[in-house]
Design a protein around this motif. Structure first.
Motif, short mmCIF file in Angstrom:
data_model
loop_
_atom_site.label_atom_id
_atom_site.label_comp_id
_atom_site.label_asym_id
_atom_site.label_seq_id
_atom_site.Cartn_x
_atom_site.Cartn_y
_atom_site.Cartn_z
N ILE A 125 0.84 -1.21 0.00
CA ILE A 125 0.00 0.00 0.00
C ILE A 125 0.87 1.25 0.00
O ILE A 125 0.62 2.19 -0.77
CB ILE A 125 -0.98 -0.02 1.18
CG1 ILE A 125 -1.95 -1.20 1.05
CG2 ILE A 125 -1.75 1.31 1.27
CD1 ILE A 125 -2.70 -1.54 2.32
N GLU A 126 1.89 1.29 0.82
CA GLU A 126 2.75 2.47 0.87
C GLU A 126 3.52 2.67 -0.43
O GLU A 126 3.78 3.80 -0.84
CB GLU A 126 3.67 2.42 2.08
CG GLU A 126 2.89 2.65 3.37
CD GLU A 126 3.72 2.57 4.64
OE1 GLU A 126 4.97 2.63 4.56
OE2 GLU A 126 3.10 2.47 5.72
N SER A 127 3.85 1.58 -1.12
CA SER A 127 4.51 1.70 -2.42
C SER A 127 3.57 2.33 -3.44
O SER A 127 3.99 3.17 -4.24
CB SER A 127 4.98 0.33 -2.91
OG SER A 127 6.04 -0.14 -2.10
N ILE A 128 2.31 1.94 -3.42
CA ILE A 128 1.31 2.53 -4.32
C ILE A 128 1.13 4.00 -3.99
O ILE A 128 1.11 4.86 -4.88
CB ILE A 128 -0.01 1.75 -4.23
CG1 ILE A 128 0.15 0.34 -4.81
CG2 ILE A 128 -1.14 2.52 -4.93
CD1 ILE A 128 -0.99 -0.60 -4.47
N ARG A 156 -4.33 -0.58 5.74
CA ARG A 156 -4.51 0.52 4.78
C ARG A 156 -4.55 1.86 5.52
O ARG A 156 -3.90 2.81 5.11
CB ARG A 156 -5.79 0.31 3.98
CG ARG A 156 -5.93 1.26 2.82
CD ARG A 156 -7.11 0.93 1.94
NE ARG A 156 -6.92 -0.36 1.28
CZ ARG A 156 -7.34 -0.63 0.06
NH1 ARG A 156 -7.97 0.28 -0.64
NH2 ARG A 156 -7.14 -1.83 -0.46
N ILE A 157 -5.30 1.92 6.61
CA ILE A 157 -5.41 3.16 7.38
C ILE A 157 -4.05 3.57 7.94
O ILE A 157 -3.67 4.74 7.86
CB ILE A 157 -6.47 3.02 8.48
CG1 ILE A 157 -7.87 2.93 7.85
CG2 ILE A 157 -6.39 4.17 9.48
CD1 ILE A 157 -8.97 2.52 8.81
N LEU A 158 -3.31 2.62 8.47
CA LEU A 158 -1.97 2.91 8.99
C LEU A 158 -1.07 3.44 7.87
O LEU A 158 -0.35 4.44 8.05
CB LEU A 158 -1.36 1.67 9.63
CG LEU A 158 -0.01 1.85 10.29
CD1 LEU A 158 -0.03 2.93 11.36
CD2 LEU A 158 0.45 0.53 10.89
N SER A 159 -1.14 2.80 6.71
CA SER A 159 -0.34 3.25 5.57
C SER A 159 -0.74 4.65 5.13
O SER A 159 0.12 5.49 4.84
CB SER A 159 -0.50 2.28 4.40
OG SER A 159 0.03 1.02 4.72
N THR A 161 -2.13 7.08 6.87
CA THR A 161 -1.69 8.12 7.81
C THR A 161 -0.18 8.30 7.76
O THR A 161 0.31 9.43 7.85
CB THR A 161 -2.17 7.82 9.25
OG1 THR A 161 -1.72 6.53 9.65
CG2 THR A 161 -3.69 7.86 9.32
N ARG A 162 0.56 7.22 7.59
CA ARG A 162 2.03 7.32 7.48
C ARG A 162 2.45 8.09 6.24
O ARG A 162 3.51 8.70 6.21
CB ARG A 162 2.67 5.92 7.46
CG ARG A 162 2.66 5.22 8.81
CD ARG A 162 3.15 3.78 8.71
NE ARG A 162 4.34 3.61 7.91
CZ ARG A 162 5.60 3.57 8.36
NH1 ARG A 162 5.83 3.72 9.65
NH2 ARG A 162 6.62 3.39 7.55
N TYR A 176 -9.98 9.26 3.02
CA TYR A 176 -8.78 9.92 3.50
C TYR A 176 -8.29 10.82 2.37
O TYR A 176 -8.43 10.48 1.19
CB TYR A 176 -7.71 8.89 3.87
CG TYR A 176 -8.03 8.16 5.14
CD1 TYR A 176 -7.34 8.44 6.32
CD2 TYR A 176 -9.06 7.22 5.20
CE1 TYR A 176 -7.66 7.80 7.51
CE2 TYR A 176 -9.39 6.58 6.37
CZ TYR A 176 -8.69 6.87 7.53
OH TYR A 176 -9.01 6.23 8.69
N ALA A 177 -7.73 11.96 2.74
CA ALA A 177 -7.30 12.92 1.73
C ALA A 177 -5.87 13.37 2.02
O ALA A 177 -5.43 13.41 3.17
CB ALA A 177 -8.22 14.14 1.73
N ARG A 178 -5.19 13.71 0.95
CA ARG A 178 -3.85 14.29 1.06
C ARG A 178 -3.75 15.42 0.07
O ARG A 178 -4.01 15.26 -1.11
CB ARG A 178 -2.77 13.25 0.74
CG ARG A 178 -1.36 13.78 0.90
CD ARG A 178 -0.34 12.70 0.55
NE ARG A 178 1.01 13.10 0.82
CZ ARG A 178 1.77 13.80 -0.03
NH1 ARG A 178 1.29 14.19 -1.19
NH2 ARG A 178 3.01 14.12 0.29
#
Length: 182
Positions: A125-128, A156-159, A161-162, A176-178
């Protein structure tokens, strides 16, 4: 917006863990493992879609990929296949599109992440998200990326937020938004 148009030449993206390439019919057999995975289906973002992305036959999967390819040709959205680099397995797909402007968040894109349940983990997930954070603001001319994560999607949620995403109230769903430039 980038000089390159994502709808004229679909980019291929790479991180150490995954690669993303435009989804084609050649991916159908392996993607069926994802879309027939009953444990994975609840994690998919099927908001505003006529089905829940649960496909159990090769015909259904090919039909959906044909729809994705027509949508790409009409510049509606882009669908990439997620390939795990160390095994070359096709473990899911992602979709990205510019949804327009919403008063509370501005110009935004929606990122859908569909992964087999055995690959719903932080590394993948973090790679995506690393690819999305690096490329999708410019590729889709957006200032904010939204993605869905249901409350039980702990990895997914942890990823999210990280990687700089925060929960928002959007369409009464779990998004979730960024914002760009974090």
């Amino acid at each position: 917006m980038s000089d390159k148009n994502v709808y004229e030449e679909c980019p291929v993206y790479h991180t150490e863990a995954v690669s993303l390439k435009q989804t084609t019919l050649d991916d159908a057999e392996e993607l069926l493992k994802c879309y027939s995975d009953e444990k994975a289906v609840p994690f998919f973002n099927a908001d505003n879609c006529p089905d829940n992305f649960h496909y159990t036959t090769p015909e259904q999967m090919r039909s959906e990929i044909n729809f994705w390819n027509r949508s790409y040709q009409t510049k509606w959205f882009v669908r990439w296949t997620v390939i795990q680099n160390d095994s070359s397995e096709k473990i899911g797909s992602i979709e990205m599109f510019n949804r327009g402007t919403e008063a509370c968040i501005g110009s935004h894109g929606v990122l859908r992440i569909d992964l087999r349940s055995d690959h719903e983990n932080r590394q993948i997930i973090e790679s995506i998200l690393e690819i999305a954070n690096r490329h999708f603001y410019e590729d889709f001319d957006v200032t904010c990326i939204l993605t869905k994560a249901i409350p039980t999607a702990k990895e997914r949620i942890l990823s999210l937020t990280r990687m700089g995403y925060t929960p928002i109230s959007f369409e009464k769903a779990h998004y979730y938004a960024r914002k760009e430039n974090l």
